[in-house]
Design an enzyme around this catalytic site. Sequence first.
Site: not given
Length: 161
Positions: A23, A35, A108
């Site tokens: 991530h 994020h 992401c």
Amino acid sequence: MPLQGPYPERGDMIEFFRPAYKHWGVYVGKGYVVHLSDLTGLSSLSSAFGGWVIVKKERLQDVANGDTYRVNNKDGKNRKPYSTEIIVMRALKEVDEKKEYSLTSHNCEHFATELRYGEGFSDQVTDAVTYTAAGVAFALVAAGIFAGVAYGNQKNRRQRE
């Protein structure tokens, strides 16, 4: 705190090591990261096959959630990042925005690289495509070798008959 390496500075990309994937976010200072998060508020794979996500500003430790993380500005040697102020301003401007998500083109990692470099790219996607292509190429070569051996064996049998 499961940090690998130096503590992040404002504008740094943060790579979080999840059990099945990585991530990404951008550190904006004072212990916070911006994020992508799924609409349930989790930075998980629940949106992996498409859909919508929301941009969140959350505490770094909360996003890490016990997982290891590190500063990884990726292509800093090959791409020129925006200034720290621009990166942070761009990241904060996105907070609470709803965005379309795609594992292959709007994930992401794309989000974090777009904020830092002005170009969204994902090594995870590139690596997956490369490994898949290499696997297919290997399978084709192996099939070709197998077919060649089988043909050679068949030819040898005919010659003996």
